[in-house]
Design a protein around this motif. Structure first.
Motif, mmCIF file in Angstrom:
data_model
loop_
_atom_site.group_PDB
_atom_site.id
_atom_site.type_symbol
_atom_site.label_atom_id
_atom_site.label_comp_id
_atom_site.label_asym_id
_atom_site.label_seq_id
_atom_site.Cartn_x
_atom_site.Cartn_y
_atom_site.Cartn_z
ATOM 1 N N ASP A 78 5.428 -2.196 6.365
ATOM 2 C CA ASP A 78 5.606 -1.077 7.096
ATOM 3 C C ASP A 78 4.925 0.355 6.731
ATOM 4 O O ASP A 78 4.350 0.971 7.236
ATOM 5 N N ARG A 79 5.055 0.355 5.163
ATOM 6 C CA ARG A 79 4.372 1.588 4.410
ATOM 7 C C ARG A 79 2.896 1.536 4.669
ATOM 8 O O ARG A 79 2.029 2.333 4.944
ATOM 9 N N VAL A 80 2.493 0.369 4.506
ATOM 10 C CA VAL A 80 1.011 0.130 4.731
ATOM 11 C C VAL A 80 0.560 0.185 6.002
ATOM 12 O O VAL A 80 -0.591 0.874 6.462
ATOM 13 N N VAL A 81 1.215 -0.225 6.983
ATOM 14 C CA VAL A 81 0.895 -0.074 8.551
ATOM 15 C C VAL A 81 0.971 1.488 8.783
ATOM 16 O O VAL A 81 0.333 2.009 9.527
ATOM 17 N N ALA A 82 1.869 2.322 8.180
ATOM 18 C CA ALA A 82 2.050 3.675 8.253
ATOM 19 C C ALA A 82 0.988 4.403 7.860
ATOM 20 O O ALA A 82 0.797 5.727 8.219
ATOM 21 N N GLY A 83 -0.111 4.020 7.021
ATOM 22 C CA GLY A 83 -1.169 4.464 6.523
ATOM 23 C C GLY A 83 -1.188 4.863 5.262
ATOM 24 O O GLY A 83 -2.031 5.673 4.409
ATOM 25 N N GLU A 84 -0.071 4.560 4.356
ATOM 26 C CA GLU A 84 0.074 4.903 3.036
ATOM 27 C C GLU A 84 -0.927 4.117 2.179
ATOM 28 O O GLU A 84 -1.065 3.108 2.528
ATOM 29 N N LYS A 85 -1.360 4.676 1.102
ATOM 30 C CA LYS A 85 -2.587 4.035 0.159
ATOM 31 C C LYS A 85 -1.769 3.486 -0.851
ATOM 32 O O LYS A 85 -0.708 3.783 -1.514
ATOM 33 N N THR A 154 -8.116 -2.536 18.252
ATOM 34 C CA THR A 154 -7.591 -1.281 18.101
ATOM 35 C C THR A 154 -7.556 -0.605 16.842
ATOM 36 O O THR A 154 -7.982 -1.305 15.994
ATOM 37 N N GLU A 155 -6.751 0.426 16.727
ATOM 38 C CA GLU A 155 -6.471 1.283 15.571
ATOM 39 C C GLU A 155 -5.057 1.581 15.091
ATOM 40 O O GLU A 155 -4.361 2.100 16.373
ATOM 41 N N LYS A 156 -4.650 1.569 14.282
ATOM 42 C CA LYS A 156 -3.323 1.857 13.757
ATOM 43 C C LYS A 156 -3.462 2.797 12.670
ATOM 44 O O LYS A 156 -3.879 2.243 11.455
ATOM 45 N N ASN A 157 -3.377 4.126 12.537
ATOM 46 C CA ASN A 157 -3.119 4.969 11.527
ATOM 47 C C ASN A 157 -4.707 4.671 10.565
ATOM 48 O O ASN A 157 -4.806 4.810 9.441
#
Length: 501
Positions: A78-85, A154-157
């Motif tokens: 979920d952290r990865v999906v939220a855009g966190e590196k 599509t794109e997600k973050n």
């Protein structure tokens, strides 16, 4: 011979020479892969949480990295999906392969810039090993079709999201693009039946030499082609069709019908791609088993299938596996999946080189009465009798009947769509039951002990499974019907649909 075919032979020889090096040293390749993965991810959040920098060997690894499924890894994902590196792998993923989970809703499987090339390379090498072994390269000059999901993303973050097959469709090498069908527009059609109709229109006059797809959906394509051409067999529509590449399900239940649709035997290559990584492929026409890709950015672990749900199951690296034993497959990948239970079971049939069969899904078994019947056993029992009786199987699934009619013992209920129904269904059922008893001693004991009655087969009308998948919104693409269930959700869905007919 065309230029592409001529050039493919020396290239295939070069690639196979490289493959043979790690095939003979697969255990060493796996040890090297594990250490490289740990070094690359030691500064990620996951790597720090699990002390990757202190891991020196596999015993250290097992102590620090537990086995988890998607739900258990989800706090990190979920952290990865939220855009966190730098969470599970360095940087951000290049893509997410979006799949449907049974308990998780949508699942987002990370694909990194390091892992994506391994998918492409493995698919390419499966074809090149075939060319090198057989000398048959003519198919590269004709048209090739890949029955797959939509390439629309599509794109997600800031990260592109799509189905694995759709992502791969965008990355097909330029030298194959001119030969590749269907068109981008047809590939983008979401409705599977509409998509197949469009593909048929585009291809039925073409010189198709290679066809690739999951067997049940390839069969639908063949059926629609035959309807379009007035009942012709595929050999008469595509006179130069030479190679069928498939994966996703065991081919054997579909083989007889697909070969009947084609009208002659063609060479086949089985592949074992997953969103998490390209795991294995068939590297010889003389052997149906699959070569485990020991140098493909993945470190494999194996848990004996009968220990999977134990509190402290045995975890093995490639070095310690045994032949002819079912293992749950665990992945550690260069996209940042760690101790990841993919849900599949495999069985080794060779250790020189390491080759496997995919035997089923760890959750797809029947043990409503303690029998622990697995997919491989039901498929082999059914096909042995079907082949002996000359009966064709289109599709099937099995569910327990725990609450039968008053006075009856419980039983396994088999829902089968036949291409030609046995003359005596009761006699056929009895033979299948005997065959299954020979495969599974626990099932034998339950029948002998009068805990279960012999299995019951419910023949289904034509297209029953297609109609069920359509009703579930899962027609086409990578979707497939589970062969085994511990509940009756699929069974009741099939009964409800077929009772309307």
């Amino acid at each position: 011979m065309g230029l592409k075919a001529a050039l493919s032979k020396p290239f295939a020889a070069f690639i196979v020479k490289g493959l043979n090096k790690w095939k003979k040293n697969a255990v060493a390749a796996q040890k090297e892969t594990m250490l490289q993965l740990l070094a690359d991810a030691k500064d990620t959040a996951f790597g720090k949480d699990h002390h990757f920098a202190a891991i020196r060997n596999y015993e250290d690894f097992k102590k620090r990295v537990p086995v988890r499924d998607y739900e258990e890894l989800r706090p990190y994902i979920d952290r990865v999906v939220a855009g966190e590196k730098n969470v599970m792998w360095k940087g951000k993923p290049a893509y997410f392969a979006k799949t449907s989970g049974t308990t998780s809703g949508a699942k987002y499987i990370p694909i990194s810039k390091e892992s994506m090339p391994e998918h492409i390379k493995a698919a390419r090498n499966a074809l090149l090993t075939y060319i090198h072994e057989t000398g048959n390269a003519g198919f590269v000059n004709g048209k090739m079709i890949f029955l797959q999901g939509s390439p629309v993303m599509t794109e997600k973050n800031g990260i592109k999201v799509g189905r694995l097959s759709g992502i791969v469709a965008n990355l097909v090498p330029a030298y194959l693009q001119k030969n590749r069908l269907p068109s981008y527009a047809s590939n983008c059609i979401e409705d599977w039946e509409e998509k197949v109709a469009a593909i048929v229109e585009e291809t039925y006059r073409q010189d198709m030499t290679l066809i690739s797809g999951i067997p049940p959906w390839a069969q639908m394509y063949f059926d629609r082609l035959s309807e379009k051409t007035g009942g012709k067999q595929i050999k008469d529509i595509f006179k130069n069709f030479q190679l069928f590449v498939y994966g996703g399900v065991n081919y054997e239940p579909y083989r007889a019908k697909i070969e009947a649709s084609i009208g002659r035997k063609v060479d086949t290559i089985e592949t074992y791609p997953a969103s998490e990584g390209f795991i294995a492929y068939q590297d010889s026409q003389q052997d149906k088993s699959l070569l485990l890709l020991a140098k493909a950015g993945m470190f494999y672990e194996f848990i004996p299938a009968d220990e999977y749900y134990d509190e402290h199951p045995t975890r093995l690296s490639l070095e310690d596996v045994e032949l002819d034993k079912n293992y749950a497959l665990i992945l550690n990948t260069n996209a940042g999946l760690w101790g990841y239970s993919i849900g599949d079971t495999v069985k080794f049939v060779s250790k020189n080189p390491y080759k496997i069969y995919v035997t089923g899904r760890i959750k797809h078994f029947i043990s409503a009465f303690g029998e622990h019947v697995i997919g491989e056993e039901v498929e082999q029992a059914l096909l042995a009798v079907a082949n002996e009786e000359g009966v064709g199987i289109t599709e099937f699934t099995v569910a327990p009947q725990v609450n039968p009619a008053a006075g009856e013992l419980p039983y396994h209920e088999w829902f089968i769509e036949f291409s030609n129904v046995p003359e005596d269904i009761k006699a056929f059922s009895k033979k299948v039951d005997k065959a299954l008893q020979k495969k599974n001693i626990y099932y034998f004991d339950l029948i002998e002990g009068k805990i279960l009655q012999p299995l019951v087969i419910r023949p289904l009308p034509k297209d029953a499974f297609v109609n069920y998948m359509r009703a579930e919104g899962k027609l086409g693409g990578q979707n497939k019907v589970p062969r085994l269930s511990n509940d009756r959700k699929i069974a009741e869905g099939l009964i409800k649909l077929t009772d309307k007919i």
